[in-house]
Design a protein around this motif. Structure first.
Motif, mmCIF file in Angstrom:
data_model
loop_
_atom_site.group_PDB
_atom_site.id
_atom_site.type_symbol
_atom_site.label_atom_id
_atom_site.label_comp_id
_atom_site.label_asym_id
_atom_site.label_seq_id
_atom_site.Cartn_x
_atom_site.Cartn_y
_atom_site.Cartn_z
ATOM 1 N N HIS A 119 5.612 -23.290 -5.507
ATOM 2 C CA HIS A 119 6.944 -22.953 -5.008
ATOM 3 C C HIS A 119 8.024 -23.547 -5.912
ATOM 4 O O HIS A 119 9.009 -22.881 -6.255
ATOM 5 C CB HIS A 119 7.123 -23.473 -3.581
ATOM 6 C CG HIS A 119 6.458 -22.623 -2.549
ATOM 7 N ND1 HIS A 119 5.980 -23.140 -1.366
ATOM 8 C CD2 HIS A 119 6.188 -21.290 -2.497
ATOM 9 C CE1 HIS A 119 5.461 -22.165 -0.641
ATOM 10 N NE2 HIS A 119 5.570 -21.045 -1.307
ATOM 11 N N ALA A 120 7.843 -24.807 -6.290
ATOM 12 C CA ALA A 120 8.822 -25.463 -7.159
ATOM 13 C C ALA A 120 8.903 -24.765 -8.507
ATOM 14 O O ALA A 120 10.002 -24.570 -9.061
ATOM 15 C CB ALA A 120 8.454 -26.939 -7.333
ATOM 16 N N GLY A 127 2.394 -20.438 -2.035
ATOM 17 C CA GLY A 127 2.267 -21.848 -2.395
ATOM 18 C C GLY A 127 1.058 -22.168 -3.225
ATOM 19 O O GLY A 127 0.451 -21.298 -3.810
ATOM 20 N N TRP A 167 7.044 -28.419 1.535
ATOM 21 C CA TRP A 167 6.714 -27.060 1.091
ATOM 22 C C TRP A 167 7.168 -26.809 -0.347
ATOM 23 O O TRP A 167 6.655 -25.908 -1.011
ATOM 24 C CB TRP A 167 7.312 -26.019 2.024
ATOM 25 C CG TRP A 167 8.795 -25.823 1.936
ATOM 26 C CD1 TRP A 167 9.744 -26.451 2.674
ATOM 27 C CD2 TRP A 167 9.503 -24.926 1.075
ATOM 28 N NE1 TRP A 167 11.002 -26.010 2.320
ATOM 29 C CE2 TRP A 167 10.868 -25.075 1.344
ATOM 30 C CE3 TRP A 167 9.108 -24.015 0.100
ATOM 31 C CZ2 TRP A 167 11.849 -24.347 0.669
ATOM 32 C CZ3 TRP A 167 10.083 -23.281 -0.576
ATOM 33 C CH2 TRP A 167 11.428 -23.454 -0.279
ATOM 34 N N CYS A 168 8.095 -27.609 -0.831
ATOM 35 C CA CYS A 168 8.584 -27.434 -2.203
ATOM 36 C C CYS A 168 8.491 -28.749 -2.953
ATOM 37 O O CYS A 168 8.973 -29.778 -2.491
ATOM 38 C CB CYS A 168 10.022 -26.919 -2.190
ATOM 39 S SG CYS A 168 10.708 -26.646 -3.833
ATOM 40 N N SER A 173 2.960 -26.378 -2.833
ATOM 41 C CA SER A 173 4.199 -27.070 -3.105
ATOM 42 C C SER A 173 4.629 -26.965 -4.572
ATOM 43 O O SER A 173 5.776 -26.641 -4.881
ATOM 44 C CB SER A 173 4.051 -28.543 -2.698
ATOM 45 O OG SER A 173 5.201 -29.263 -2.983
#
Length: 218
Positions: free
Chosen positions: A155-156, A150, A184-185, A152
């Motif tokens: 991750h995206a 990560g 988290w994303c 967020s």
């Protein structure tokens, strides 16, 4: 369609049951318990490298090492830092013999770096490093597996680049709630439910009070 990069990419996150990785004030330790965190360190040991974004470093100052595992081997530490903001005293720079790679953008200001033999600074050809370019560069270092912890936005970015192989999700039986609490994303530009990223869940394993969800990206 998944992009072929030559590196196996696993996204890892520790979340509440409503998918949050921190409270609205940014507090995140500890969402999961000791058993889950030990499993997370096993995942680190199983991968050649571990990657985080600069926001994770500035917020949590992680060590990104393997701890609590007998004869554990720490992976190469990688930080995506477009503007070269990482503090010199960050714990990723500890002198433990493990290589550290900092990836900046082409608009990052010149600065001094810690005197460390195993430190590599790579500048991307654009202001914000493209994920597929990053993976191609990491492959040049002989890396074959990457654990992305990560945060967020990172991750995206990996999901949008269609280069993710696996998802390792540690889920705690807690509800954090709140519109300002980080998931988290980050945004992956899904406007319709049918366009959502689809998972193939291979296992759900209890770890103490938590669960470990292992899945692949369809």
């Amino acid at each position: 369609m998944k992009q072929s990069t030559g590196i196996t990419v696993t996204l890892k996150a520790a979340v509440s049951v409503d998918g949050k990785i921190a409270t609205g004030s940014g507090q995140s330790k500890w969402i999961t318990g000791d058993v889950a965190r030990r499993k997370a360190h096993q995942l680190r040991q199983e991968n050649d490298a571990i990657l985080v974004g600069i926001n994770t470093v500035l917020t949590d100052d992680p060590e990104l090492t393997v701890r609590g595992i007998e004869k554990g081997r720490s992976p190469v530490r990688i930080v995506l830092d477009s503007k070269a903001r990482i503090p010199e005293q960050s714990r990723v720079f500890q002198n433990d013999g493990v290589p550290v790679i900092i990836i900046t953008g082409n608009q990052a200001p010149s600065r001094s770096w810690p005197e460390r033999g195993e430190l590599k600074i790579i500048q991307a050809p654009e202001e914000t490093p493209d994920i597929l370019w990053v993976l191609s560069e990491l492959k040049n270092f002989g890396l074959k597996s990457l654990l992305v912890e990560g945060g967020s936005l990172i991750h995206a970015s990996f999901l949008k680049s269609n280069c993710v192989d696996h998802l390792a999700l540690f889920m705690a039986p807690k509800i954090i709630g709140g519109q300002d609490s980080l998931s988290w994303c980050g945004n992956i530009n899904v406007e319709h439910v049918n366009d959502a990223c689809q998972l193939d869940i291979s296992s759900i394993t209890p770890l103490g009070e938590d669960w470990f969800i292992s899945a692949s990206i369809k």
